[in-house]
Write a protein that holds these residues in place. Structure first.
Motif, PDB file in Angstrom:
ATOM      1  N   LEU A 147       0.842  -1.150   0.069  1.00 26.68           N
ATOM      2  CA  LEU A 147      -0.021  -0.146   0.151  1.00 26.68           C
ATOM      3  C   LEU A 147       0.898   1.223  -0.088  1.00 26.68           C
ATOM      4  N   LYS A 148       0.208   2.185  -0.539  1.00 27.68           N
ATOM      5  CA  LYS A 148       0.933   3.713  -0.721  1.00 27.68           C
ATOM      6  C   LYS A 148       0.231   4.624  -0.221  1.00 27.68           C
ATOM      7  N   PRO A 149       0.628   5.882   0.186  1.00 25.11           N
ATOM      8  CA  PRO A 149      -0.120   6.651   0.918  1.00 25.11           C
ATOM      9  C   PRO A 149      -1.226   7.235  -0.235  1.00 25.11           C
ATOM     10  N   GLU A 150      -1.049   7.107  -1.471  1.00 23.76           N
ATOM     11  CA  GLU A 150      -1.825   7.648  -2.644  1.00 23.76           C
ATOM     12  C   GLU A 150      -2.935   6.525  -2.562  1.00 23.76           C
ATOM     13  N   ASP A 151      -3.060   5.544  -2.073  1.00 24.72           N
ATOM     14  CA  ASP A 151      -4.125   4.480  -2.158  1.00 24.72           C
ATOM     15  C   ASP A 151      -5.221   4.840  -0.937  1.00 24.72           C
ATOM     16  N   THR A 152      -4.837   6.113  -0.122  1.00 24.72           N
ATOM     17  CA  THR A 152      -5.687   6.424   0.809  1.00 24.72           C
ATOM     18  C   THR A 152      -6.942   6.964   0.309  1.00 24.72           C
ATOM     19  N   ALA A 153      -8.187   6.461   0.737  1.00 21.14           N
ATOM     20  CA  ALA A 153      -9.435   6.611   0.032  1.00 21.14           C
ATOM     21  C   ALA A 153     -10.471   6.048   0.805  1.00 21.14           C
ATOM     22  N   ASN A 154     -12.075   6.053   0.752  1.00 23.96           N
ATOM     23  CA  ASN A 154     -12.927   5.617   0.991  1.00 23.96           C
ATOM     24  C   ASN A 154     -13.140   4.429   0.066  1.00 23.96           C
ATOM     25  N   TYR A 155     -13.385   3.179   0.306  1.00 21.58           N
ATOM     26  CA  TYR A 155     -13.365   2.054  -0.813  1.00 21.58           C
ATOM     27  C   TYR A 155     -14.714   1.505  -0.620  1.00 21.58           C
ATOM     28  N   TYR A 156     -15.454   1.329  -1.813  1.00 17.38           N
ATOM     29  CA  TYR A 156     -16.931   0.924  -2.048  1.00 17.38           C
ATOM     30  C   TYR A 156     -16.750  -0.381  -3.024  1.00 17.38           C
ATOM     31  N   CYS A 157     -17.650  -0.823  -2.794  1.00 16.60           N
ATOM     32  CA  CYS A 157     -18.181  -2.039  -3.802  1.00 16.60           C
ATOM     33  C   CYS A 157     -19.485  -1.769  -4.607  1.00 16.60           C
ATOM     34  N   ASN A 158     -19.620  -2.317  -5.718  1.00 16.35           N
ATOM     35  CA  ASN A 158     -21.084  -2.062  -6.377  1.00 16.35           C
ATOM     36  C   ASN A 158     -20.638  -3.148  -7.827  1.00 16.35           C
ATOM     37  N   THR A 159     -21.744  -3.234  -8.296  1.00 11.24           N
ATOM     38  CA  THR A 159     -21.723  -3.611  -9.679  1.00 11.24           C
ATOM     39  C   THR A 159     -20.921  -2.853 -10.542  1.00 11.24           C
ATOM     40  N   VAL A 160     -20.255  -3.548 -11.609  1.00 10.69           N
ATOM     41  CA  VAL A 160     -19.731  -2.721 -12.782  1.00 10.69           C
ATOM     42  C   VAL A 160     -20.764  -1.745 -13.386  1.00 10.69           C
ATOM     43  N   GLY A 161     -20.602  -0.322 -13.055  1.00  8.78           N
ATOM     44  CA  GLY A 161     -21.741   0.600 -13.636  1.00  8.78           C
ATOM     45  C   GLY A 161     -22.723   0.992 -12.205  1.00  8.78           C
ATOM     46  N   GLY A 162     -22.259   0.429 -11.248  1.00  8.22           N
ATOM     47  CA  GLY A 162     -23.053   1.304 -10.036  1.00  8.22           C
ATOM     48  C   GLY A 162     -24.411   0.833  -9.940  1.00  8.22           C
ATOM     49  N   THR A 163     -24.973  -0.217 -10.239  1.00 11.71           N
ATOM     50  CA  THR A 163     -26.610  -0.559 -10.336  1.00 11.71           C
ATOM     51  C   THR A 163     -27.130  -0.345  -8.710  1.00 11.71           C
ATOM     52  N   TYR A 164     -26.321  -0.600  -7.882  1.00  8.40           N
ATOM     53  CA  TYR A 164     -27.334  -0.642  -6.447  1.00  8.40           C
ATOM     54  C   TYR A 164     -26.898   0.519  -5.704  1.00  8.40           C
ATOM     55  N   PRO A 165     -27.627   0.755  -4.553  1.00  8.96           N
ATOM     56  CA  PRO A 165     -27.475   1.957  -3.612  1.00  8.96           C
ATOM     57  C   PRO A 165     -25.948   1.872  -3.200  1.00  8.96           C
ATOM     58  N   TRP A 166     -25.334   2.819  -3.133  1.00  8.17           N
ATOM     59  CA  TRP A 166     -23.871   2.798  -2.463  1.00  8.17           C
ATOM     60  C   TRP A 166     -23.893   2.485  -1.039  1.00  8.17           C
ATOM     61  N   GLY A 167     -22.975   1.583  -0.576  1.00  9.28           N
ATOM     62  CA  GLY A 167     -22.958   1.600   0.822  1.00  9.28           C
ATOM     63  C   GLY A 167     -22.271   2.681   1.487  1.00  9.28           C
ATOM     64  N   GLN A 168     -21.918   2.705   3.054  1.00  6.63           N
ATOM     65  CA  GLN A 168     -21.003   3.325   3.345  1.00  6.63           C
ATOM     66  C   GLN A 168     -19.655   3.498   3.148  1.00  6.63           C
ATOM     67  N   GLY A 169     -19.238   2.377   2.567  1.00  7.30           N
ATOM     68  CA  GLY A 169     -17.584   2.219   2.252  1.00  7.30           C
ATOM     69  C   GLY A 169     -16.817   1.786   3.757  1.00  7.30           C
ATOM     70  N   THR A 170     -15.629   1.802   3.169  1.00 10.11           N
ATOM     71  CA  THR A 170     -14.715   1.457   4.441  1.00 10.11           C
ATOM     72  C   THR A 170     -13.632   2.310   4.016  1.00 10.11           C
ATOM     73  N   GLN A 171     -12.969   3.065   5.247  1.00  5.65           N
ATOM     74  CA  GLN A 171     -11.890   4.108   4.932  1.00  5.65           C
ATOM     75  C   GLN A 171     -10.462   3.404   5.034  1.00  5.65           C
ATOM     76  N   VAL A 172      -9.509   3.651   4.092  1.00  5.53           N
ATOM     77  CA  VAL A 172      -8.484   3.131   4.133  1.00  5.53           C
ATOM     78  C   VAL A 172      -7.362   4.142   3.896  1.00  5.53           C
ATOM     79  N   THR A 173      -6.371   4.417   5.236  1.00  4.52           N
ATOM     80  CA  THR A 173      -5.541   5.439   5.309  1.00  4.52           C
ATOM     81  C   THR A 173      -4.119   4.782   5.258  1.00  4.52           C
ATOM     82  N   VAL A 174      -3.300   5.160   4.567  1.00  9.23           N
ATOM     83  CA  VAL A 174      -2.032   4.910   4.527  1.00  9.23           C
ATOM     84  C   VAL A 174      -0.714   5.816   4.799  1.00  9.23           C
ATOM     85  N   SER A 175      -0.297   5.556   6.008  1.00  2.21           N
ATOM     86  CA  SER A 175       0.852   6.750   6.208  1.00  2.21           C
ATOM     87  C   SER A 175       2.198   6.357   5.764  1.00  2.21           C
ATOM     88  N   SER A 176       2.914   7.381   5.408  1.00  2.00           N
ATOM     89  CA  SER A 176       4.112   7.367   5.138  1.00  2.00           C
ATOM     90  C   SER A 176       5.245   7.389   5.892  1.00  2.00           C
TER      91      SER A 176
END
Length: 114
Positions: free
Chosen positions: A85-114
């Motif tokens: 993992l790299k600091p630039e991978d820091t983001a909130n991560y979500y899953c969905n179908t390709v195209g985003g068919t379904y309502p988005w969840g809350q996601g899960t936060q990934v924080t990468v420190s340098s």
């Protein structure tokens, strides 16, 4: 109503690893291609990996060779193994179908420190 629940995020040092999980309710899981997306502050949501119903995978250039997407149809779950993992991978991560068919969840936060 399909619900998407992401988990597994956290704070990790650069070079570390995390494994994200996404549980999808409903029996539609196995018919869809699923993807992992991420959104960093001030940036648009981007698709970083996806997997077809047959198991073919594709990755954004920024994560290729470091991230691995997989799925377990019996558990209605899609995973994202993130290594080196790299600091630039820091983001909130979500899953969905390709195209985003379904309502988005809350996601899960990934924080990468340098």
């Amino acid at each position: 109503q399909v619900q998407l629940v992401e988990s597994g995020g956290g704070l990790v040092q650069a070079g570390g690893s995390l494994r994200l999980s996404c549980a999808a309710s409903g029996s539609i899981f196995r018919f869809n291609a699923w993807g992992w997306y991420r959104q960093a502050p001030g940036k648009q949501r981007e698709l970083v990996a996806h997997i077809t119903g047959g198991g073919r995978t594709s990755y954004a250039d920024s994560v290729k060779g470091r991230f691995t997407i997989s799925r377990d149809n019996a558990k209605n779950t899609v995973y994202l193994q993130m290594n080196s993992l790299k600091p630039e991978d820091t983001a909130n991560y979500y899953c969905n179908t390709v195209g985003g068919t379904y309502p988005w969840g809350q996601g899960t936060q990934v924080t990468v420190s340098s």
